[in-house]
Design an enzyme around this catalytic site. Structure first.
Site, PDB file in Angstrom:
ATOM      1  N   GLY A  12       3.654  -6.744   1.149  1.00 42.36           N
ATOM      2  CA  GLY A  12       3.175  -7.845   2.005  1.00 42.36           C
ATOM      3  C   GLY A  12       1.683  -8.072   1.810  1.00 42.36           C
ATOM      4  N   LYS A  13       0.947  -6.968   1.802  1.00 40.88           N
ATOM      5  CA  LYS A  13      -0.505  -7.080   1.648  1.00 40.88           C
ATOM      6  C   LYS A  13      -0.888  -7.539   0.239  1.00 40.88           C
ATOM      7  CE  LYS A  13      -2.538  -3.303   2.875  1.00 40.88           C
ATOM      8  NZ  LYS A  13      -3.319  -2.231   3.528  1.00 40.88           N
ATOM      9  N   ASP A  70      -8.274  -1.320   4.570  1.00 44.15           N
ATOM     10  CA  ASP A  70      -7.514  -0.676   5.633  1.00 44.15           C
ATOM     11  C   ASP A  70      -7.491  -1.651   6.786  1.00 44.15           C
ATOM     12  OD1 ASP A  70      -5.972   1.497   6.520  1.00 44.15           O
ATOM     13  OD2 ASP A  70      -7.567   2.076   7.876  1.00 44.15           O
ATOM     14  N   SER A  71      -6.349  -1.727   7.422  1.00 41.71           N
ATOM     15  CA  SER A  71      -6.203  -2.725   8.466  1.00 41.71           C
ATOM     16  C   SER A  71      -5.280  -2.189   9.528  1.00 41.71           C
ATOM     17  CB  SER A  71      -5.622  -4.005   7.865  1.00 41.71           C
ATOM     18  OG  SER A  71      -4.404  -3.718   7.208  1.00 41.71           O
ATOM     19  N   GLY A 152       4.707  -5.925   9.053  1.00 44.05           N
ATOM     20  CA  GLY A 152       4.118  -5.125  10.143  1.00 44.05           C
ATOM     21  C   GLY A 152       4.372  -5.715  11.524  1.00 44.05           C
ATOM     22  N   ASP A 154       3.488  -8.551  12.658  1.00 48.45           N
ATOM     23  CA  ASP A 154       3.425 -10.015  12.698  1.00 48.45           C
ATOM     24  C   ASP A 154       4.429 -10.666  13.665  1.00 48.45           C
ATOM     25  OD1 ASP A 154       1.236 -10.620  11.089  1.00 48.45           O
ATOM     26  OD2 ASP A 154       2.404 -10.506   9.239  1.00 48.45           O
TER      27      ASP A 154
HETATM   28  P1  IMP Z   1      -2.760   0.018   5.975  1.00 45.64           P
HETATM   29  O1  IMP Z   1      -1.800  -0.271   4.867  1.00 45.64           O
HETATM   30  O2  IMP Z   1      -3.176   1.430   6.068  1.00 45.64           O
HETATM   31  O3  IMP Z   1      -3.906  -0.952   5.980  1.00 45.64           O
HETATM   32  O4  IMP Z   1      -1.950  -0.185   7.317  1.00 45.64           O
HETATM   33  C1  IMP Z   1      -1.823  -1.421   7.818  1.00 45.64           C
HETATM   34  C2  IMP Z   1      -0.806  -1.404   8.937  1.00 45.64           C
HETATM   35  O5  IMP Z   1      -1.372  -2.163  10.019  1.00 45.64           O
HETATM   36  C3  IMP Z   1       0.454  -2.120   8.509  1.00 45.64           C
HETATM   37  O6  IMP Z   1       1.454  -1.240   8.105  1.00 45.64           O
HETATM   38  C4  IMP Z   1       0.836  -2.875   9.764  1.00 45.64           C
HETATM   39  O7  IMP Z   1       1.559  -2.026  10.588  1.00 45.64           O
HETATM   40  C5  IMP Z   1      -0.503  -3.186  10.412  1.00 45.64           C
HETATM   41  N1  IMP Z   1      -1.049  -4.482   9.938  1.00 45.64           N
HETATM   42  C6  IMP Z   1      -2.184  -4.682   9.225  1.00 45.64           C
HETATM   43  N2  IMP Z   1      -2.362  -5.989   8.927  1.00 45.64           N
HETATM   44  C7  IMP Z   1      -1.296  -6.618   9.440  1.00 45.64           C
HETATM   45  C8  IMP Z   1      -0.899  -7.987   9.426  1.00 45.64           C
HETATM   46  O8  IMP Z   1      -1.530  -8.885   8.849  1.00 45.64           O
HETATM   47  N3  IMP Z   1       0.247  -8.253  10.058  1.00 45.64           N
HETATM   48  C9  IMP Z   1       0.983  -7.301  10.688  1.00 45.64           C
HETATM   49  N4  IMP Z   1       0.681  -6.027  10.698  1.00 45.64           N
HETATM   50  C10 IMP Z   1      -0.465  -5.671  10.089  1.00 45.64           C
END
Ligand code: IMP
Length: 200
Positions: A12-13, A70-71, A152, A154
């Site tokens: 997705g990212k 990271d998000s 995630g 969304d």
């Molecule tokens: P990361 O891959 O460590 O950055 O973890 C990000 C997690 O935060 C994801 O698995 C989602 O659970 C949540 N997340 C981050 N960005 C979004 C987004 O744009 N939509 C929905 N969930 C998000």
């Protein structure tokens, strides 16, 4: 054409970031399907720390410029949680569905509105230069999941000023307003500026 590895295996990212950076002279590679990618331990306590950890670990493995990000979701009534634990909220290898169910369970004890924001930190590292950027989008968590786009949380996130969740918006629409778009558009500008300065 310059190559950058986006240090993520999250489909997705990768799709969203590929879309955001697409128009530029940048070829984005990712960790999807790369067996040799080292394990990244997200041990930081902030989004920026984790973004930098990802960029550094992947740079050291491949010696190609890297963007780490990271998000996560920060909910006011949960003291900013799940925050850096967003991906593993319901357990180490939790699915999006399990995380969403856990979130609704935790929020059931609180009155609406459940004010929340998505936060994204992005970091570029090429072995010498660090560039970082951060973006946020405010909204609230609703009670019932809606929509099939995105990933995630969304289906539960209603951005301020919208009647559709970020899972009901198209990728184009989400990319106009998202935390990730804000962070990556800013980072893209910094990277292009850095490259043009180095070409002089
Ligand atoms: P990361 O891959 O460590 O950055 O973890 C990000 C997690 O935060 C994801 O698995 C989602 O659970 C949540 N997340 C981050 N960005 C979004 C987004 O744009 N939509 C929905 N969930 C998000």
């Amino acid at each position: 054409m310059r190559e950058i590895i986006f240090a993520s295996g999250n489909k997705g990212k990768i799709e969203e970031v590929g879309h955001i950076l697409r128009s530029e002279n940048i070829k984005i590679l990712s960790l999807l399907g790369i067996d040799a990618a080292p394990e990244i331990i997200e041990s930081g306590s902030t989004f920026e720390e984790n973004a930098k950890i990802k960029a550094e670990v992947i740079y050291n493995a491949f010696r190609v410029p890297v963007i780490g990000d990271d998000s996560g979701l920060s909910v006011e009534q949960l003291g900013g949680g799940p925050g850096v634990y967003s991906a593993r909220y319901a357990g180490e290898h939790a699915t999006d569905e399990e995380n969403n169910i856990k979130l609704l369970g935790e929020l059931a004890a609180y009155p609406e509105p459940h004010n929340a924001k998505f936060i994204c930190a992005a970091a570029y590292f090429d072995g010498i230069k660090w560039l970082t950027a951060q973006g946020e989008i405010n909204g609230r968590i609703i009670k019932v999941q809606r929509g099939n786009n995105g990933f995630g949380y969304d289906p539960l996130f209603l951005p301020d000023g919208y009647t559709l969740t970020t899972a009901e918006l198209s990728m184009e629409e989400k990319n106009k307003i998202s935390h990730r778009a804000l962070a990556f558009n800013q980072l893209k500008k910094l990277i292009l500026k850095h490259w043009s300065e180095n070409e002089k």
